[in-house]
Design a protein around this motif. Structure first.
Motif, PDB file in Angstrom:
ATOM      1  N   LEU A  95       0.821  -1.212   0.000  1.00  0.00           N
ATOM      2  CA  LEU A  95       0.000   0.000   0.000  1.00  0.00           C
ATOM      3  C   LEU A  95       0.853   1.260   0.000  1.00  0.00           C
ATOM      4  O   LEU A  95       0.445   2.283  -0.528  1.00  0.00           O
TER       5      LEU A  95
ATOM      6  N   THR B 191       4.127  -0.549   4.066  1.00  0.00           N
ATOM      7  CA  THR B 191       2.820  -0.926   4.603  1.00  0.00           C
ATOM      8  C   THR B 191       2.133  -1.796   3.568  1.00  0.00           C
ATOM      9  O   THR B 191       2.116  -1.462   2.384  1.00  0.00           O
TER      10      THR B 191
ATOM     11  N   HIS C 176      -2.116  -5.410  12.191  1.00  0.00           N
ATOM     12  CA  HIS C 176      -3.374  -4.894  12.706  1.00  0.00           C
ATOM     13  C   HIS C 176      -4.470  -5.662  11.966  1.00  0.00           C
ATOM     14  O   HIS C 176      -4.656  -5.472  10.766  1.00  0.00           O
TER      15      HIS C 176
ATOM     16  N   ILE D   8      -7.827  -6.395  10.430  1.00  0.00           N
ATOM     17  CA  ILE D   8      -8.963  -5.533  10.072  1.00  0.00           C
ATOM     18  C   ILE D   8     -10.232  -6.329   9.801  1.00  0.00           C
ATOM     19  O   ILE D   8     -11.321  -5.767   9.805  1.00  0.00           O
TER      20      ILE D   8
ATOM     21  N   GLY E 196      -9.331  -5.720  15.013  1.00  0.00           N
ATOM     22  CA  GLY E 196      -9.029  -4.789  16.084  1.00  0.00           C
ATOM     23  C   GLY E 196      -7.767  -5.150  16.841  1.00  0.00           C
ATOM     24  O   GLY E 196      -7.156  -4.287  17.475  1.00  0.00           O
TER      25      GLY E 196
ATOM     26  N   VAL F 105      -3.948  -5.903  17.660  1.00  0.00           N
ATOM     27  CA  VAL F 105      -2.669  -5.403  17.167  1.00  0.00           C
ATOM     28  C   VAL F 105      -1.574  -6.301  17.727  1.00  0.00           C
ATOM     29  O   VAL F 105      -1.524  -6.527  18.940  1.00  0.00           O
TER      30      VAL F 105
ATOM     31  N   ILE G 156      -3.439  -5.399   8.187  1.00  0.00           N
ATOM     32  CA  ILE G 156      -2.496  -4.381   7.710  1.00  0.00           C
ATOM     33  C   ILE G 156      -1.166  -4.666   8.385  1.00  0.00           C
ATOM     34  O   ILE G 156      -1.112  -4.777   9.610  1.00  0.00           O
TER      35      ILE G 156
ATOM     36  N   VAL H  22       2.650  -3.349   8.969  1.00  0.00           N
ATOM     37  CA  VAL H  22       3.603  -2.247   8.833  1.00  0.00           C
ATOM     38  C   VAL H  22       4.991  -2.794   9.146  1.00  0.00           C
ATOM     39  O   VAL H  22       5.216  -3.341  10.227  1.00  0.00           O
TER      40      VAL H  22
ATOM     41  N   THR I 279      -7.589   2.411   5.885  1.00  0.00           N
ATOM     42  CA  THR I 279      -6.183   2.606   6.238  1.00  0.00           C
ATOM     43  C   THR I 279      -5.676   3.822   5.485  1.00  0.00           C
ATOM     44  O   THR I 279      -5.916   3.955   4.284  1.00  0.00           O
TER      45      THR I 279
ATOM     46  N   VAL J  45      -5.896   3.212  15.274  1.00  0.00           N
ATOM     47  CA  VAL J  45      -4.534   2.906  15.709  1.00  0.00           C
ATOM     48  C   VAL J  45      -3.585   3.735  14.854  1.00  0.00           C
ATOM     49  O   VAL J  45      -3.747   3.814  13.631  1.00  0.00           O
TER      50      VAL J  45
ATOM     51  N   ILE K  31       0.857   5.652   9.899  1.00  0.00           N
ATOM     52  CA  ILE K  31      -0.201   4.860   9.264  1.00  0.00           C
ATOM     53  C   ILE K  31      -1.356   4.821  10.257  1.00  0.00           C
ATOM     54  O   ILE K  31      -1.171   4.455  11.417  1.00  0.00           O
TER      55      ILE K  31
ATOM     56  N   VAL L 292      -5.026   3.229  11.051  1.00  0.00           N
ATOM     57  CA  VAL L 292      -6.030   2.221  10.712  1.00  0.00           C
ATOM     58  C   VAL L 292      -7.296   2.561  11.488  1.00  0.00           C
ATOM     59  O   VAL L 292      -7.280   2.659  12.713  1.00  0.00           O
TER      60      VAL L 292
ATOM     61  N   LEU M 130     -11.197   1.504  12.364  1.00  0.00           N
ATOM     62  CA  LEU M 130     -11.947   0.259  12.409  1.00  0.00           C
ATOM     63  C   LEU M 130     -13.317   0.518  13.013  1.00  0.00           C
ATOM     64  O   LEU M 130     -13.417   1.081  14.101  1.00  0.00           O
TER      65      LEU M 130
END
Lengths: 437, 437
Positions: free
Chosen positions: A344, A352, A376, A378, A396, A398, A418, A420, B352, B374, B418, B420, B422
């Motif tokens: 991304l 990312t 993370h 999603i 939710g 992490v 996601i 990173v 995101t 986040v 970044i 995110v 949700l």
């Protein structure tokens, strides 16, 4: 029927939908009856099983395609992985040894070899069954499919049969000619050589043992890097006196360029595309989420993916390769056996990406030396394993992983996260695999 | 010199580089001497200060442009925010009241009004200084700039001067004509009306009080939504007998379509673009990180941004608006007073994005009802405030915020993160601002 599909190609001619790790045969571009899209390899695999539900299908390919094949065809298909590229003779020999030693196919059964990428209809696979049956008769060591030419092409080799019956001994082979010579060949009753042929398994295995020093499949696989590059045509076909050719007069298209590929598209666009009424003979293939708007264009193909955007006159698109060779673009999208990822964002010291895991699948248990990672979640459910500790995860959550930490995620439902990555010198090569205890 | 720049427009004609919140005047497309790119509004602002370093510049615009203006021009420029769009008379009246009541400009000083988007050279601003000086003489209530026509355009209104001297009383105004009539006007010595004029501040303030019931700037601002939509031409110009026109014969271009905009580009491409040698009169403006490859095209503009991709014949591009009106695309990129954000991925229950804060800047202290967030800092340093608690942050830090939690981040250096989001029903409208204690 035993069939070996040769799946090669770097896919540069269909950039940006194909790239170094995604060849053109994996692009989902053909509309199926239920309105979904399938790739070339999915289409061919489906057509083979329609023609012969008992067929043993083996794909001869490089390591980079294995994930895409499993992702698109599932786990039932056989894969003969070439450790490196060595032209068609070693590849066909390796796949034939794989059939014999791994799949347990007896030496007197026939094998059909064909490229994975012709765009054909069901009659092609009926012709392949006939080819296999003809090879089983044993009146020749090799039986080739000859395709009845529809125009004097300079792109194909030609087969001159001895006579015009359905099955004929081959008189001679001709290299790719110029157009005038092609016309002359066609007047003589020549057929296109589409690289499709059948043989009894032992025939190629014997040739392989004559030309290369190996004991069995495992040994040939281990020695593969030391083999000479040599084509099957040069090593076998041109030296074999007992060759027959069977005729095929159905549709057979080589979809190697955007120009020919778009001709096979049912609709003028795939994905989010808008064209004004002044567009004529325009095709849009948009793999991005945002719209492509085309206005006032004629004979143009537009293709957009996370790797880049092509806008080309259709005729000109066949000259794409040198331009794509010069593009030094990070892989932005890849199919893996467990799902896929899409990059991304790329910054100097971070990347990312969105990672999608298919239900029931998980990544390798692995670690990185030079980067920290954060996941993370999603959507979806599953579990993460971090340095041996199991953890139920859902949207939710992490999960942070320092460099060196071993980690994997296993999806219960489809699971999206996601990721990173943070560190200097982030590289796909910075990956160590571990055994999940 | 006091100058009001009218900055309007939804920017649909230059989609996908402009959108509902980013008008064309903010697209960085013009190459400066140092090889950087500046936007229309940056170019005009720079040119004004070059012509008169003491100029008071006020931009009359809508609320949606305020962040972009501060981001591109800094905090020194005056902004007269129209609470809603009400055509040019209320907008000019409000900006004039702003100059008088907020900036403290005396009523006998002159004000020049001009659109923010003509593409002009330095001589245009010298002409504006002359216009201001002419208005100061008080021989007329309004002094217009008349642009010497370079072709019989159907797009502009015409001013017929009484004589051909440098300053002349206006004989009459003409609406946008057809081409034949335009030719006739030009034979009569007519000039284009570029919407540029000067007046003494009190003149417009008096007109405003005659036509609208208000006490001062604050009151007019408060009542703005109740005002009638009426143009300055209709309300003032057409009814005023004492009008003069000054001539301008320099370059003056209206860059309202891709066709005209690309004519003003110094290079044939901006951003990551490759064109083969068979491309002719092709322009590429690529705001994405991945390459655009153009082959075999003629008279085509390609523009790519996080909002979408346009590929259009240049002539056809002027008919873009109805197509863009139909595109229902989430805002994927925006400039804010503190930096910018870019949407990287949109899923049903998550978004995101990458957020970049300029050094020394911070967001509003805010909270969301329906989404958790986040932040993952990927570069830079600063501090986050979460429910009143301060925290130093830097690359690698992860800050989690549940729905309802108040939060902000203030950048010490440039800071990238970044984010995110949700939750169900994620919306830009789900935002409550708070006072940072």
């Amino acid at each position: 029927m035993n069939i070996i599909l040769l799946s090669g190609g770097s896919g540069k001619r269909l950039w940006p939908l194909s790239n170094d790790i995604r060849s053109k045969q994996f692009i989902k571009i053909f509309k199926t009856k239920d309105g979904q899209y399938e790739s070339m390899v999915q289409r061919v695999y489906r057509q083979i099983l329609d023609a012969d539900p008992e067929a043993t299908v083996t794909i001869a390919t490089s390591r980079t395609q294995v994930s895409s094949i499993h992702n698109q065809l599932g786990d039932k298909v056989g894969i003969s992985v070439e450790p490196c590229r060595k032209d068609t003779f070693p590849a066909i020999a390796l796949a034939t040894a794989y059939l014999h030693d791994v799949q347990g196919i007896p030496g007197d059964e026939t094998v059909v070899v064909c490229p994975v990428d012709p765009y054909v209809e069901q009659d092609y696979f009926e012709a392949i069954k006939n080819l296999s049956a003809q090879a089983a008769k044993g009146t020749a060591n090799l039986v080739l499919m000859g395709i009845e030419p529809t125009y004097p092409s300079e792109k194909y080799g030609y087969i001159i049969p001895e006579n015009d019956s359905a099955v004929s001994p081959v008189s001679t082979f001709k290299e790719k000619p110029d157009m005038e010579t092609a016309r002359e060949y066609i007047r003589q009753g020549a057929l296109w050589n589409g690289g499709v042929f059948a043989y009894k398994l032992d025939y190629v295995l014997d040739k392989a043992h004559q030309l290369m020093d190996f004991t069995d499949y495992k040994d040939l696989f281990a020695k593969y890097e030391t083999l000479d590059k040599i084509s099957f045509d040069y090593a076998v076909v041109e030296k074999e006196p007992a060759i027959e050719v069977t005729r095929f007069s159905g549709q057979w298209k080589d979809l190697g360029t955007w120009n020919t590929l778009t001709e096979a598209m049912e609709d003028s666009s795939i994905g989010n595309a808008i064209m004004d009424e002044s567009c004529a003979n325009v095709h849009v293939i948009n793999d991005l989420d945002v719209p492509v708007l085309a206005m006032g264009l004629r004979d143009v193909v537009i293709s957009a993916s996370p790797e880049g955007i092509l806008v080309s006159d259709k005729g000109q698109s066949s000259y794409i390769k040198p331009f794509v060779d010069k593009i030094d673009q990070r892989i932005m999208f890849a199919e893996k056996s467990w799902g896929n990822f899409r990059v991304l964002d790329v910054e100097e010291e971070s990347i990312t990406m969105k990672v999608t895991l298919n239900a029931g699948h998980g990544m390798n248990y692995h670690s990185h030396k030079n980067r920290d990672e954060v996941w993370h979640v999603i959507s979806g459910k599953g579990r993460a394993v971090v340095d041996g500790l199991n953890q139920e995860i859902e949207a939710g959550h992490v999960i942070t992983m320092k460099a060196g930490c071993r980690h994997t995620v296993i999806a219960e439902t489809e699971l999206k996260l996601i990721e990173v990555q943070l560190g200097r010198d982030i590289s796909v090569h910075d990956k160590e695999k571990h055994v999940l205890g």
